[in-house]
Design an enzyme around this catalytic site. Sequence first.
Site, short mmCIF file in Angstrom:
data_model
loop_
_atom_site.label_atom_id
_atom_site.label_comp_id
_atom_site.label_asym_id
_atom_site.label_seq_id
_atom_site.Cartn_x
_atom_site.Cartn_y
_atom_site.Cartn_z
N LYS A 15 68.29 78.93 73.43
CA LYS A 15 68.32 78.40 72.18
C LYS A 15 69.12 77.09 71.78
CE LYS A 15 72.35 79.53 70.30
NZ LYS A 15 73.33 78.60 69.89
N ASP A 142 73.65 86.19 68.06
CA ASP A 142 72.58 85.63 68.70
C ASP A 142 71.62 86.48 69.17
OD1 ASP A 142 74.16 83.40 67.47
OD2 ASP A 142 74.44 82.54 69.41
O1 C5P Z 1 78.47 87.85 67.44
P1 C5P Z 1 79.29 87.30 68.52
O2 C5P Z 1 79.93 88.24 69.40
O3 C5P Z 1 78.42 86.76 69.21
O4 C5P Z 1 80.20 86.32 68.07
C1 C5P Z 1 81.26 85.72 68.90
C2 C5P Z 1 82.30 85.17 67.79
O5 C5P Z 1 82.10 84.17 67.22
C3 C5P Z 1 82.93 86.07 66.96
O6 C5P Z 1 83.80 87.11 67.39
C4 C5P Z 1 83.47 85.15 65.76
O7 C5P Z 1 84.54 84.83 66.25
C5 C5P Z 1 82.40 83.94 66.04
N1 C5P Z 1 81.44 84.34 65.00
C6 C5P Z 1 81.88 83.78 63.72
N2 C5P Z 1 80.76 83.95 62.98
C7 C5P Z 1 79.40 84.13 63.13
C8 C5P Z 1 79.16 84.23 64.65
C9 C5P Z 1 79.96 84.27 65.54
O8 C5P Z 1 82.79 83.47 63.59
N3 C5P Z 1 78.46 84.03 62.15
#
Ligand code: C5P
Length: 312
Positions: A15, A142
């Site tokens: 993406k 994501d």
């Molecule tokens: O959800 P995911 O594990 O992919 O997110 C990785 C990191 O990115 C999270 O631990 C956070 O630090 C950051 N993040 C965030 N806000 C979001 C998505 C991700 O701060 N909406």
Amino acid sequence: MPPAPQSVTVRVPAKVNVQLAVGGRRTDGYHDLANVFFAVALGDQVTASPADTLRITVSGPDADQVPLDDGNLAARAARLLARRHGLAPDVHLHIAKDIPVAGGMAGGSADGAAALVACDALWGTATPRDILLELAAELGSDVPFALLGGVALGHGRGEILRPLPVAGTFHWVFAVADGGLSTPAVFRECDRLRDLAGTGSDTAAVPDPQADPALLDALATGDTVALAAALSNDLQPAALSLRPALAATLRAGADGGAIGTLVSGSGPTCAFLTKDEDSAAAVATALATSGTCRSVRVTHGPVPGATVLHRP
Ligand code: C5P
């Protein structure tokens, strides 16, 4: 009853975020987003085959950078789906990796989504779509979009999705950088820059992120020039702060004729929207000769989400 399949291959897209509006840091550490995901034809393939234990293998130019332990979202996806159905996660997942690793194109999330779909087909568990989306959201912000594909608006931390209408095909060039950027580190840098500027970085200080109506209209009408003008990414200043050399990459693509430029998600991959296919080829040549990136990829979108390709 049909015989159990021997292996299932799923294709899953990368993406680019055509809009990434980042709200304040929440008490759980995440940030509320208005996140317009756009699936491109650049993708990975994940093949699930029966095995005595959970095993991950990876092929492709960046294979050595992909974790094989529980840091791998495909492994976590297999465990999560197996637990849901009271099964053992005994599967061999082979990832044919084409999406840049830690590049801001949700490659790890794509593999998580593909593994959910592949294991569900291999095990014959027929998990309803809404449950698959729930499991995907548990794996990462994501991952649900990689199941859905197309173009969608993500709210919450990006996992609450609304498919968006889109007309026609858009042509993209991606400049892949040497080395990745850590998504949490880029969000932290975004907060640090906001604090430094005196605006503050928590939800009380930062306005709620909103989708840009001009961008949604450009997508719905297939207006490439309007989409190029509306591209935006609130994480871009943070990615540029951590990796100042990306400014030269963005400039090289613009000089080569791209009508829109932005850092893809948390970076460091840079995305270039072009007028048409010919212009994409010209931008790719300009980037490849600029010496400002490791490799260049030409692609298009939108394309569907995780799709079963091969089921013998
Ligand atoms: O959800 P995911 O594990 O992919 O997110 C990785 C990191 O990115 C999270 O631990 C956070 O630090 C950051 N993040 C965030 N806000 C979001 C998505 C991700 O701060 N909406």
